[in-house]
Design a protein around this motif. Structure first.
Motif, PDB file in Angstrom:
ATOM      1  N   GLU A  57      50.799  41.119  41.484  1.00  0.00           N
ATOM      2  CA  GLU A  57      51.457  40.698  40.258  1.00  0.00           C
ATOM      3  C   GLU A  57      51.710  39.199  40.319  1.00  0.00           C
ATOM      4  O   GLU A  57      52.068  38.670  41.359  1.00  0.00           O
ATOM      5  N   VAL A 116      48.848  43.325  31.244  1.00  0.00           N
ATOM      6  CA  VAL A 116      49.240  41.981  30.844  1.00  0.00           C
ATOM      7  C   VAL A 116      50.394  42.119  29.865  1.00  0.00           C
ATOM      8  O   VAL A 116      50.313  42.891  28.909  1.00  0.00           O
ATOM      9  N   VAL A 145      43.087  35.045  29.249  1.00  0.00           N
ATOM     10  CA  VAL A 145      44.176  35.307  28.312  1.00  0.00           C
ATOM     11  C   VAL A 145      44.400  34.035  27.502  1.00  0.00           C
ATOM     12  O   VAL A 145      44.611  32.963  28.067  1.00  0.00           O
ATOM     13  N   ALA A 185      43.311  38.921  25.191  1.00  0.00           N
ATOM     14  CA  ALA A 185      42.945  39.023  26.608  1.00  0.00           C
ATOM     15  C   ALA A 185      41.673  39.837  26.759  1.00  0.00           C
ATOM     16  O   ALA A 185      41.484  40.836  26.064  1.00  0.00           O
ATOM     17  N   LEU A 191      54.337  35.028  30.925  1.00  0.00           N
ATOM     18  CA  LEU A 191      53.148  35.865  30.981  1.00  0.00           C
ATOM     19  C   LEU A 191      53.119  36.552  32.341  1.00  0.00           C
ATOM     20  O   LEU A 191      53.225  35.893  33.373  1.00  0.00           O
ATOM     21  N   THR A 211      44.570  31.516  39.851  1.00  0.00           N
ATOM     22  CA  THR A 211      44.788  31.327  38.423  1.00  0.00           C
ATOM     23  C   THR A 211      44.665  29.867  38.012  1.00  0.00           C
ATOM     24  O   THR A 211      45.132  28.982  38.708  1.00  0.00           O
ATOM     25  N   VAL A 270      50.915  39.199  34.751  1.00  0.00           N
ATOM     26  CA  VAL A 270      49.635  39.879  34.971  1.00  0.00           C
ATOM     27  C   VAL A 270      49.775  40.701  36.239  1.00  0.00           C
ATOM     28  O   VAL A 270      50.179  40.183  37.283  1.00  0.00           O
TER      29      VAL A 270
END
Length: 146
Positions: A105, A68, A129, A120, A75, A43, A77
């Protein structure tokens, strides 16, 4: 991103995974999923003046398998990839099969954000996002001096 947010988001990093996973991968010949799916979900979080842009690598994951959510500035995901049931019939003969059921996750604290305008989309294996920052109203009341 502030230093406080960086510390919070980096505390999930596990030194053991960084040292031992490559050893297991080399020994076993296939990647081992970590308990949170972090190996798949690399990420990047970019902070702009008015928003955060979060890009999450999700190669081979279909958008219907991705969730999401945004709650209290965090946040989250997640994904859940299932094995294709058609792969078990007699028509398919695999010499090697490395794609299988997996789930993962990740959560990131972003701070004060506007939950109502989050956007997103998943394209070319990357989930993008865009999370707008909350607009802080200037409630300063100026008083006339008499």
């Amino acid at each position: 991103m502030s230093e406080e947010l960086k510390k919070y988001n980096n505390k999930n990093y596990e030194l053991g995974d960084a040292i031992f996973d490559p050893l297991f991968d080399a020994f076993i010949g296939m990647p081992i999923e970590t308990k949170k799916g972090n190996r798949l979900m690399k990420t990047d979080i970019e902070e702009k003046a008015d928003k955060y842009i979060v890009n999450v690598e999700m190669p081979g994951i279909k958008k219907e398998n991705v969730k999401v959510s945004l709650n209290d500035g965090t946040l989250k995901v997640s994904y859940k990839q299932t094995e294709n049931e058609n792969d078990h019939d007699e028509k398919h003969h695999y010499l090697r099969k490395e794609r299988f059921f997996s789930e993962g996750e990740r959560s990131f604290y972003l701070g004060d954000v506007d939950n109502s305008k989050v956007d997103a989309h998943l394209e070319n294996g990357v989930l993008n996002v865009v999370v707008p920052k909350a607009v802080k109203d200037d409630n300063t009341k100026y008083i006339d001096i008499k």
